[in-house]
Design a protein around this motif. Sequence first.
Motif, PDB file in Angstrom:
ATOM      1  N   UNK A 207       0.831  -1.210   0.000  1.00 19.33           N
ATOM      2  CA  UNK A 207       0.000   0.000   0.000  1.00 19.33           C
ATOM      3  C   UNK A 207       0.867   1.261   0.000  1.00 19.33           C
ATOM      4  N   UNK A 208       1.900   1.274   0.850  1.00 14.52           N
ATOM      5  CA  UNK A 208       2.727   2.471   0.962  1.00 14.52           C
ATOM      6  C   UNK A 208       3.811   2.544  -0.107  1.00 14.52           C
ATOM      7  N   UNK A 209       3.876   1.540  -0.968  1.00 18.28           N
ATOM      8  CA  UNK A 209       4.790   1.657  -2.106  1.00 18.28           C
ATOM      9  C   UNK A 209       4.238   2.628  -3.148  1.00 18.28           C
ATOM     10  N   UNK A 210       2.970   3.003  -2.998  1.00 16.22           N
ATOM     11  CA  UNK A 210       2.341   3.978  -3.905  1.00 16.22           C
ATOM     12  C   UNK A 210       2.169   5.343  -3.251  1.00 16.22           C
ATOM     13  N   UNK A 211       2.792   5.554  -2.092  1.00 20.90           N
ATOM     14  CA  UNK A 211       2.626   6.798  -1.352  1.00 20.90           C
ATOM     15  C   UNK A 211       3.607   7.849  -1.854  1.00 20.90           C
ATOM     16  N   UNK A 212       3.088   8.965  -2.331  1.00 23.14           N
ATOM     17  CA  UNK A 212       3.945  10.035  -2.855  1.00 23.14           C
ATOM     18  C   UNK A 212       4.723  10.739  -1.750  1.00 23.14           C
ATOM     19  N   UNK A 213       4.283  10.576  -0.490  1.00 19.56           N
ATOM     20  CA  UNK A 213       4.970  11.248   0.613  1.00 19.56           C
ATOM     21  C   UNK A 213       6.314  10.608   0.930  1.00 19.56           C
ATOM     22  N   UNK A 214       6.496   9.376   0.503  1.00 22.83           N
ATOM     23  CA  UNK A 214       7.765   8.705   0.745  1.00 22.83           C
ATOM     24  C   UNK A 214       7.937   8.219   2.159  1.00 22.83           C
ATOM     25  N   UNK A 215       6.840   8.025   2.872  1.00 28.47           N
ATOM     26  CA  UNK A 215       6.887   7.532   4.248  1.00 28.47           C
ATOM     27  C   UNK A 215       5.979   6.313   4.380  1.00 28.47           C
TER      28      UNK A 215
ATOM     29  N   UNK B 154       3.690   6.112   6.723  1.00 28.20           N
ATOM     30  CA  UNK B 154       2.485   6.548   7.448  1.00 28.20           C
ATOM     31  C   UNK B 154       1.977   7.827   6.783  1.00 28.20           C
ATOM     32  N   UNK B 155       0.692   8.051   6.887  1.00 25.67           N
ATOM     33  CA  UNK B 155       0.109   9.248   6.290  1.00 25.67           C
ATOM     34  C   UNK B 155       0.127   9.219   4.776  1.00 25.67           C
ATOM     35  N   UNK B 156      -0.729   8.378   4.183  1.00 30.72           N
ATOM     36  CA  UNK B 156      -0.779   8.263   2.717  1.00 30.72           C
ATOM     37  C   UNK B 156      -1.213   9.598   2.126  1.00 30.72           C
ATOM     38  N   UNK B 157      -0.422  10.120   1.190  1.00 34.47           N
ATOM     39  CA  UNK B 157      -0.687  11.445   0.622  1.00 34.47           C
ATOM     40  C   UNK B 157      -1.397  11.344  -0.721  1.00 34.47           C
ATOM     41  N   UNK B 158      -0.669  10.926  -1.754  1.00 30.56           N
ATOM     42  CA  UNK B 158      -1.234  10.780  -3.091  1.00 30.56           C
ATOM     43  C   UNK B 158      -0.687   9.512  -3.742  1.00 30.56           C
ATOM     44  N   UNK B 159      -1.460   8.991  -4.685  1.00 28.43           N
ATOM     45  CA  UNK B 159      -1.032   7.802  -5.424  1.00 28.43           C
ATOM     46  C   UNK B 159       0.057   8.185  -6.413  1.00 28.43           C
ATOM     47  N   UNK B 160       1.129   7.395  -6.464  1.00 30.11           N
ATOM     48  CA  UNK B 160       2.221   7.656  -7.391  1.00 30.11           C
ATOM     49  C   UNK B 160       2.926   6.353  -7.751  1.00 30.11           C
ATOM     50  N   UNK B 161       3.522   6.360  -8.949  1.00 28.00           N
ATOM     51  CA  UNK B 161       4.359   5.242  -9.402  1.00 28.00           C
ATOM     52  C   UNK B 161       5.833   5.634  -9.431  1.00 28.00           C
TER      53      UNK B 161
END
Length: 270
Positions: free
Chosen positions: A29-37, A39-46
């Motif tokens: 799930x957090x491999x798609x997190x634009x925040x790079x953390x 915790x705290x999912x920000x935006x979907x990114x590849x």
Amino acid sequence: MKMKNGKLANVYLVAVFVILYAPILYLMYYSFNSAGTMHGFENFTLEWYEEVFQDTRLLIIVLNTVVIALLSSAISTILGVIGALAIQRVRKIRQRNSLLAMNNVLIVSPDVIIGASFLIFFTMLGIQLGFTSVLLSHIAFSVPIVVLMVLPKLQEMSPTLIDAARDLGASGWGVLTKVIIPFLRPGIFAGFFMALTYSLDDFAVTFFVTGNGYTTLSVEIYSRARQGISPSINALSTLIFLFTITLVLGYYFLTRRGDNRKTKWGVVQP
């Protein structure tokens, strides 16, 4: 009472699967997190997947890992089948049990001890640590796994099949290739995929026998994780997990297709 026990068993099974897969799903799930953390999912990114595919060094390491896994699995499968046939031919039960015990040593021994032993062994022989040392180590700990996968299937084979083949004029090689090997095919495939899986995710043994300039994926992930959690590691782990799932599903459908074909032609499963 049976219904209650069945429900409890289902709840327990679901709980086990949740415990096993929740961390993996969290990582994915957090491999798609634009925040790079984590915790705290920000935006979907590849972005992190793009970073993985743009890392030339990492792609070479992936290639090294796949080559080692395929080569070691293929060689260990051949050696494991030969070993299972040799053990099965031993008539005395005590000698056969002794051979099985020796075969199981590498399976039950701690990986750290095995890795350290291989390191000392290769150093004594003057073998440079790298591709050769990793390949030989993976073959060594994969052969016993293949033997354990093939041997039960070999024990199911009725001796009358071999006797019938010989009565019909089959040579020793013909009996092996046209009777024994086809009968052992499920065990051989199971041993190959088990060896492939063990080789792909082995860390402890590989960590001891890798040299400068050569490494595998598990060692590389460990080295990167020590520097801090990075979403690129999540992306890489997700790709590895999906690749493993694909292998498992491929093996399942191949096995099922073979079973359906046998059923269609009226072949009774042993």
